[in-house]
Design a protein around this motif. Structure first.
Motif, PDB file in Angstrom:
ATOM      1  N   LEU A 251       0.680  -1.204   0.022  1.00 31.18           N
ATOM      2  CA  LEU A 251       0.004  -0.022   0.187  1.00 31.18           C
ATOM      3  C   LEU A 251       0.753   1.014   0.025  1.00 31.18           C
ATOM      4  O   LEU A 251       0.527   2.133  -0.789  1.00 31.18           O
ATOM      5  CB  LEU A 251      -0.873   0.091   1.218  1.00 31.18           C
ATOM      6  N   LEU A 252       2.051   1.065   0.496  1.00 32.15           N
ATOM      7  CA  LEU A 252       2.946   2.241   0.790  1.00 32.15           C
ATOM      8  C   LEU A 252       3.545   2.635  -0.696  1.00 32.15           C
ATOM      9  O   LEU A 252       3.605   3.719  -0.662  1.00 32.15           O
ATOM     10  CB  LEU A 252       3.769   2.088   2.073  1.00 32.15           C
ATOM     11  N   ALA A 253       3.981   1.509  -1.284  1.00 30.94           N
ATOM     12  CA  ALA A 253       4.502   1.709  -2.440  1.00 30.94           C
ATOM     13  C   ALA A 253       3.506   2.477  -3.360  1.00 30.94           C
ATOM     14  O   ALA A 253       4.127   3.257  -3.964  1.00 30.94           O
ATOM     15  CB  ALA A 253       4.937   0.159  -2.974  1.00 30.94           C
ATOM     16  N   LEU A 254       2.182   1.939  -3.342  1.00 30.42           N
ATOM     17  CA  LEU A 254       1.361   2.876  -4.218  1.00 30.42           C
ATOM     18  C   LEU A 254       1.044   4.166  -3.651  1.00 30.42           C
ATOM     19  O   LEU A 254       0.968   4.864  -4.758  1.00 30.42           O
ATOM     20  CB  LEU A 254      -0.188   2.023  -4.026  1.00 30.42           C
ATOM     21  N   TYR A 255       1.081   4.407  -2.448  1.00 29.17           N
ATOM     22  CA  TYR A 255       1.112   5.896  -1.999  1.00 29.17           C
ATOM     23  C   TYR A 255       2.259   6.642  -2.837  1.00 29.17           C
ATOM     24  O   TYR A 255       2.045   7.802  -3.119  1.00 29.17           O
ATOM     25  CB  TYR A 255       1.082   5.784  -0.609  1.00 29.17           C
ATOM     26  N   ARG A 260       4.678  10.630  -6.464  1.00 28.38           N
ATOM     27  CA  ARG A 260       5.687  10.802  -7.465  1.00 28.38           C
ATOM     28  C   ARG A 260       4.985  11.273  -8.511  1.00 28.38           C
ATOM     29  O   ARG A 260       5.471  12.053  -9.233  1.00 28.38           O
ATOM     30  CB  ARG A 260       6.567   9.293  -7.690  1.00 28.38           C
ATOM     31  N   LEU A 261       4.027  10.525  -9.041  1.00 32.39           N
ATOM     32  CA  LEU A 261       3.014  10.874 -10.425  1.00 32.39           C
ATOM     33  C   LEU A 261       2.543  12.210 -10.161  1.00 32.39           C
ATOM     34  O   LEU A 261       2.261  12.965 -10.981  1.00 32.39           O
ATOM     35  CB  LEU A 261       2.044   9.694 -10.729  1.00 32.39           C
ATOM     36  N   PHE A 262       1.592  12.485  -9.284  1.00 34.25           N
ATOM     37  CA  PHE A 262       0.777  13.510  -9.159  1.00 34.25           C
ATOM     38  C   PHE A 262       1.197  14.838  -8.500  1.00 34.25           C
ATOM     39  O   PHE A 262       0.579  15.900  -8.894  1.00 34.25           O
ATOM     40  CB  PHE A 262      -0.599  13.213  -8.364  1.00 34.25           C
ATOM     41  N   THR A 263       2.164  14.515  -7.379  1.00 32.83           N
ATOM     42  CA  THR A 263       2.774  15.855  -6.801  1.00 32.83           C
ATOM     43  C   THR A 263       4.305  15.746  -6.610  1.00 32.83           C
ATOM     44  O   THR A 263       4.802  15.587  -5.553  1.00 32.83           O
ATOM     45  CB  THR A 263       2.185  16.142  -5.323  1.00 32.83           C
ATOM     46  N   PRO A 264       4.915  15.605  -7.697  1.00 36.35           N
ATOM     47  CA  PRO A 264       6.486  15.417  -7.882  1.00 36.35           C
ATOM     48  C   PRO A 264       6.986  16.174  -7.027  1.00 36.35           C
ATOM     49  O   PRO A 264       8.174  16.002  -6.208  1.00 36.35           O
ATOM     50  CB  PRO A 264       6.816  15.279  -9.275  1.00 36.35           C
ATOM     51  N   ASP A 265       6.804  17.433  -6.879  1.00 34.02           N
ATOM     52  CA  ASP A 265       7.453  18.576  -6.190  1.00 34.02           C
ATOM     53  C   ASP A 265       7.479  18.041  -4.505  1.00 34.02           C
ATOM     54  O   ASP A 265       8.119  18.617  -3.871  1.00 34.02           O
ATOM     55  CB  ASP A 265       6.919  19.911  -6.134  1.00 34.02           C
ATOM     56  N   GLN A 266       6.802  17.317  -3.887  1.00 40.99           N
ATOM     57  CA  GLN A 266       6.585  16.784  -2.577  1.00 40.99           C
ATOM     58  C   GLN A 266       7.471  15.668  -2.307  1.00 40.99           C
ATOM     59  O   GLN A 266       7.593  15.414  -1.334  1.00 40.99           O
ATOM     60  CB  GLN A 266       5.054  16.599  -2.071  1.00 40.99           C
ATOM     61  N   ALA A 267       7.840  15.147  -3.308  1.00 40.54           N
ATOM     62  CA  ALA A 267       8.876  13.813  -2.997  1.00 40.54           C
ATOM     63  C   ALA A 267      10.225  13.933  -2.488  1.00 40.54           C
ATOM     64  O   ALA A 267      10.521  14.690  -3.347  1.00 40.54           O
ATOM     65  CB  ALA A 267       8.641  12.874  -4.342  1.00 40.54           C
ATOM     66  N   VAL A 268      10.298  13.366  -1.613  1.00 41.84           N
ATOM     67  CA  VAL A 268      11.834  13.547  -1.012  1.00 41.84           C
ATOM     68  C   VAL A 268      12.578  12.446  -1.787  1.00 41.84           C
ATOM     69  O   VAL A 268      12.195  11.154  -1.784  1.00 41.84           O
ATOM     70  CB  VAL A 268      11.730  13.458   0.504  1.00 41.84           C
ATOM     71  N   GLY A 270      14.720   9.360  -2.253  1.00 48.98           N
ATOM     72  CA  GLY A 270      15.146   8.285  -1.505  1.00 48.98           C
ATOM     73  C   GLY A 270      14.216   7.712  -0.405  1.00 48.98           C
ATOM     74  O   GLY A 270      14.396   6.601   0.176  1.00 48.98           O
ATOM     75  N   TRP A 271      13.338   8.473  -0.189  1.00 52.43           N
ATOM     76  CA  TRP A 271      12.269   7.908   0.919  1.00 52.43           C
ATOM     77  C   TRP A 271      11.548   6.573   0.551  1.00 52.43           C
ATOM     78  O   TRP A 271      11.019   6.024   1.447  1.00 52.43           O
ATOM     79  CB  TRP A 271      11.326   9.105   1.561  1.00 52.43           C
ATOM     80  N   ALA A 272      11.234   6.737  -0.856  1.00 53.00           N
ATOM     81  CA  ALA A 272      10.183   5.538  -1.068  1.00 53.00           C
ATOM     82  C   ALA A 272      11.088   4.345  -0.802  1.00 53.00           C
ATOM     83  O   ALA A 272      10.396   3.451  -0.200  1.00 53.00           O
ATOM     84  CB  ALA A 272      10.075   5.738  -2.874  1.00 53.00           C
ATOM     85  N   PHE A 273      12.302   4.182  -1.589  1.00 55.94           N
ATOM     86  CA  PHE A 273      13.160   3.167  -1.134  1.00 55.94           C
ATOM     87  C   PHE A 273      13.142   2.732   0.287  1.00 55.94           C
ATOM     88  O   PHE A 273      13.032   1.513   0.842  1.00 55.94           O
ATOM     89  CB  PHE A 273      14.741   3.392  -1.734  1.00 55.94           C
TER      90      PHE A 273
END
Ligand code: UDP
Ligand code: MG
Length: 346
Positions: A251-255, A260-268, A270-273
């Motif tokens: 679920l977290l991966a989907l989130y 990443r797709l819809f609000t790329p400016d908020q993605a930090v 390395g945090w996904a990994f």
């Protein structure tokens, strides 16, 4: 087949004793008075002294001097109630029926006579079920919670609100004695053995004198024996938790993908990994521990080395042979089992 030997039925009492010197004399007198109502039965009283620190053993030996139906077994140290009962059961395999009861008068001797009546009607195990009990509020609540949990977890149906106060037919005693596990939860073993079991409701009295030999530490250890001895559910819980956490990582991966797709400016970076990896890895670890747990559970069951099955009767051809020696001695029951002549199976 239906020949009924005229010998008298014998009933043995198994009586564990631990620091009961204030109770023994009263207890024995009450018991003797109660069984006097059944002069047609040969009684035997096997007292097992579980390493008492008071004068219980001397008192038991004194009982023996005046009553030759008394047998005294003295342990070298305190081994615990369940082991004391086991030692008693090991010594009464020849009795047609065995009654296990406490020696603090919490289990009223007169109730054991009702058990004998039920046994004569053909019941193999008559267990005393407490209608009421005069224990503390805390003891009642914890006992209720324990039986609730045990009922949910255990692989077999262990009756609620019962102690070890019960009557067992000789066939049941012999089966129970084949269970040699170290960590003994006798009421579970008796339930596991099967046969025709019935409850007898009674009001449990409070202890006559002295203090309970079951302090909290022993109670908790005993409750754990019940759960771990008859259930591998705690082991299965490990892998369930593992699946849950792994599912969460999905679920977290989907989130993360959504962010990443819809609000790329908020993605930090390395945090996904890190986030997904943390949950996925600990989930996988738990699943693998669960796999080890499943093997461990199997090893545990093998090590317990319980009998594979218990036979209640074996009918060959037109004849039906009760499997136990000595059963013929109990006239009504032998008739019940064998049917009249034809050996009908019921
Ligand atoms: N008992 C025993 N060994 C022990 C503790 C108790 O043989 O280590 C005996 C005790 O003498 C009594 C019975 O087991 O006859 C039940 O014990 P107790 O009354 O202390 O337990 P409770 O009724 O409080 O659960
Ligand atoms: Mg008691």
């Amino acid at each position: 087949m239906t020949s009924r030997t005229p010998s008298r039925p014998s009933v043995a009492y198994v009586l564990p004793v631990y620091n009961e010197d204030a109770n023994i004399d009263v207890f024995h007198a009450t018991l003797v008075e109660a069984v006097a109502a059944r002069p047609d039965i040969d009684f035997e009283f096997v007292y097992v002294d579980d390493g008492s620190r008071d004068s219980s053993l001397e008192r038991l030996l004194a009982l023996r001097e005046h009553d030759d139906r008394v047998t005294v077994v003295g342990f070298s140290r305190n081994f615990g109630h369940q082991i004391a009962v086991t030692a008693g059961l090991d010594r009464v395999e020849d009795a047609a029926a065995v009654i296990v009861m406490d020696t603090d008068l919490q289990d009223p001797p007169r109730v054991s006579l009702e058990m004998i009546e039920a046994w004569e009607r053909g019941v193999d195990v008559v267990y005393a079920q407490r209608r009421t009990r005069k224990d503390t509020w805390l003891k009642r609540t914890t006992a209720y919670a324990f039986y609730w949990l045990l009922g949910r977890l255990a692989s077999i149906d262990i009756p609620r609100n019962t102690g070890d106060f019960r009557l067992m037919d000789q066939r049941v005693v012999r089966e129970v004695n084949r269970y040699r596990e170290q960590d003994r939860f006798l009421r579970g073993i008796v339930a596991h053995v099967g046969f025709r079991q019935e409850a007898l409701l009674f009001d449990r009295d409070s202890r006559h004198a002295g203090t309970s030999g079951y302090p909290w530490k022993k109670m908790v250890a005993f409750a754990a024996s019940g759960i771990f001895g008859f259930s591998t559910a705690p082991l299965r819980m490990i892998s369930r938790l593992g699946y849950l956490i792994s599912g969460f990582s999905l679920l977290l991966a989907l989130y993360v993908l959504g962010v990443r797709l819809f609000t790329p400016d908020q993605a930090v970076p390395g945090w996904a990994f890190l986030g997904v990896g943390m949950f996925l890895l600990s989930g996988l670890q738990l699943i693998m521990m669960g796999v080890i747990g499943s093997y461990l559970g199997r090893v545990y069951v093998e090590v317990q080395d319980r009998p594979l099955y218990s036979v209640a009767l074996q009918a060959r051809g037109a004849r039906l042979a009760p499997l136990t020696r000595g059963l013929e001695g109990v006239s009504d029951r032998a008739g019940d089992l064998a049917g009249e002549g034809s050996g009908s199976l019921r």
